[in-house]
Design an enzyme around this catalytic site. Sequence first.
Site, PDB file in Angstrom:
ATOM      1  N   LYS A   9      42.028  38.305  44.373  1.00  0.00           N
ATOM      2  CA  LYS A   9      41.364  39.052  43.302  1.00  0.00           C
ATOM      3  C   LYS A   9      39.902  39.273  43.624  1.00  0.00           C
ATOM      4  O   LYS A   9      39.276  38.506  44.358  1.00  0.00           O
ATOM      5  CB  LYS A   9      41.510  38.351  41.958  1.00  0.00           C
ATOM      6  CG  LYS A   9      40.563  37.201  41.717  1.00  0.00           C
ATOM      7  CD  LYS A   9      40.636  36.734  40.268  1.00  0.00           C
ATOM      8  CE  LYS A   9      39.697  35.559  40.034  1.00  0.00           C
ATOM      9  NZ  LYS A   9      39.633  35.179  38.627  1.00  0.00           N
ATOM     10  N   SER A  25      44.224  56.372  42.024  1.00  0.00           N
ATOM     11  CA  SER A  25      44.144  55.142  42.794  1.00  0.00           C
ATOM     12  C   SER A  25      42.856  54.430  42.429  1.00  0.00           C
ATOM     13  O   SER A  25      42.140  54.846  41.526  1.00  0.00           O
ATOM     14  CB  SER A  25      44.130  55.461  44.289  1.00  0.00           C
ATOM     15  OG  SER A  25      43.055  56.343  44.561  1.00  0.00           O
ATOM     16  N   TYR A  58      46.815  51.502  42.637  1.00  0.00           N
ATOM     17  CA  TYR A  58      46.953  51.010  44.010  1.00  0.00           C
ATOM     18  C   TYR A  58      45.628  51.164  44.738  1.00  0.00           C
ATOM     19  O   TYR A  58      44.749  51.915  44.315  1.00  0.00           O
ATOM     20  CB  TYR A  58      48.083  51.726  44.750  1.00  0.00           C
ATOM     21  CG  TYR A  58      47.902  53.221  44.858  1.00  0.00           C
ATOM     22  CD1 TYR A  58      47.289  53.786  45.969  1.00  0.00           C
ATOM     23  CD2 TYR A  58      48.343  54.068  43.847  1.00  0.00           C
ATOM     24  CE1 TYR A  58      47.122  55.160  46.068  1.00  0.00           C
ATOM     25  CE2 TYR A  58      48.183  55.437  43.936  1.00  0.00           C
ATOM     26  CZ  TYR A  58      47.565  55.976  45.048  1.00  0.00           C
ATOM     27  OH  TYR A  58      47.391  57.333  45.141  1.00  0.00           O
ATOM     28  N   ALA A  74      44.134  59.281  36.666  1.00  0.00           N
ATOM     29  CA  ALA A  74      44.279  58.826  35.276  1.00  0.00           C
ATOM     30  C   ALA A  74      43.510  57.537  35.008  1.00  0.00           C
ATOM     31  O   ALA A  74      43.021  57.318  33.893  1.00  0.00           O
ATOM     32  CB  ALA A  74      45.759  58.635  34.951  1.00  0.00           C
TER      33      ALA A  74
END
Length: 126
Positions: A9, A25, A58, A74
Amino acid sequence: MQITMMKGKLHMGAVTQAELWYDGSCAIDSDLVALAGLREFEKIDIYNVDNGERFHTYVILAEAGSGTISMNGAAARKVQVGDRVIIAAYGQMDEAEASTFQPKLVYLNKDNSVERTANTIPVQVA
């Protein structure tokens, strides 16, 4: 049995761009991608600390050393430039592998420079 574990992360990164008309993305500085053990085109979860939005997209690569974290397509509607986000990826493994697995945790400053790295999170105390 397979277990889903967080494999890496980027913690508290700052969104540097929101590009509605770019391929959907999340473009991330390629140095940060490598440090967190992520891969180009890997599915990631984004947790927006500022507004509570949680969504999937992604990874695509941004210029190394740029500090870029750009939400595209988006996903650009889920953030504002400057929002702090957590970007996480998960992997499937068996119980034996999970018992010794250590995730790659990368903690970022407001300018997306690396504050520190770790592979454990301290126990939360009341």
